[in-house]
Design a protein around this motif. Structure first.
Motif: not given
Length: 293
Positions: A41-52, A208-211, A215-226
């Protein structure tokens, strides 16, 4: 030296892609597949972040939506207790949490509706429908906790909760709500990759897709941490609380991933019906809490 609760908004965004990788690996094992590596998942994010991003429309709303969603997800982290303290805790921070929690969905819908696409429009419609049912349910659950504790901070509520009929009911609703808002199957109805090609995310690409995905991954963490915080902090304090929060988070996360792997996606009317039942039950429990039970 930076405290753990202050560093959490920095550490968590770096951690969540690995958690997504763990979820993908667990699902693969259950389904008797090899699956990707935990770091995929990190490899995917980094790949998308490098693309306009190849924007299908010249729309400011379309370009801003991922950044608003990402900022909202980070905002959720700021009000969550890591240990006994939140990075940005203040009196009434639960209201701010509800605001950024709702703003996340609003940003997703805004981005989806700014594109003339049947896939994104269908995804946005589903996101709105789900939000109409489950966002009020979240407010009701928080209302129950507020009535029982007299607190308007997340850490204050979590630390002051005591067993009662209404608190037990609110806990059960929070578990259900967390599963839904974390976007696990069968409630990933808005994105529905096999039907809507990602729904609100269908027209996003590159950075934009990566961001948005991040964001969805961070939200998932936040809800479970709550949820983990609400379960742990009534019983444990100090630095030990953070260790128990991490353990509770791991158990909840893995339990939800395993449950997800054994389920098929609901139709939207099934999800709404279940949500309406939960909301009705929540209002009933709120009345019970108001009467002192």
């Amino acid at each position: 030296m930076m405290n753990v609760h202050d560093a959490a908004p920095i550490i968590v965004p770096l951690l969540v892609p690995f958690l997504d990788g763990v979820a993908r690996k667990v699902r693969a094992v259950i389904q008797k597949r090899v699956g990707p590596s935990i770091a995929q998942s990190w490899y995917d994010l980094l790949s998308f972040l490098r693309v306009e991003c190849n924007s299908p429309v010249d729309s400011l709303a379309f370009r801003l939506a991922p950044y608003i969603a990402f900022a909202s997800a980070i905002g959720m982290l700021l009000f969550l207790p890591f240990g006994e303290k939140a990075p940005l805790g203040f009196k009434g921070d639960i209201i701010a949490f509800i605001y950024v929690f709702t703003m996340f969905s609003a940003a997703v819908v805004m981005g989806a509706l700014s594109v003339p696409s049947s896939y994104t429009s269908a995804g946005a419609s589903r996101e709105v429908t789900i939000s109409i049912v489950f966002k009020p349910l979240f407010a009701v659950v928080i209302g129950i906790f507020a009535i029982k504790t007299g607190a308007l901070t997340i850490e204050g509520m979590a630390s002051a909760l005591k067993p009662s009929i209404s608190v037990l009911g609110a806990y059960l609703l929070l578990v259900y709500l967390t599963y839904v808002e974390a976007g696990f199957v069968p409630y990933d109805i808005a994105e529905a990759e096999t039907e809507l090609l990602g729904g609100p995310l269908a027209e996003y690409s590159g950075r934009l897709f990566a961001i948005m995905l991040w964001a969805f991954q961070i939200k998932r963490f936040a809800m479970i941490w709550l949820l983990a915080s609400m379960l742990v902090l009534p019983f444990v304090g100090g630095i030990t609380a953070l260790l128990f929060q991490c353990a509770a988070f791991a158990l909840i996360f893995l339990g939800m991933v395993v449950y997800e792997a054994m389920n098929a996606r609901y139709r939207i009317d099934h999800a709404v019906r279940n949500g309406a039942i939960a909301l009705t039950l929540g209002v009933f429990i709120l009345v019970i809490a108001w009467t002192g039970w």
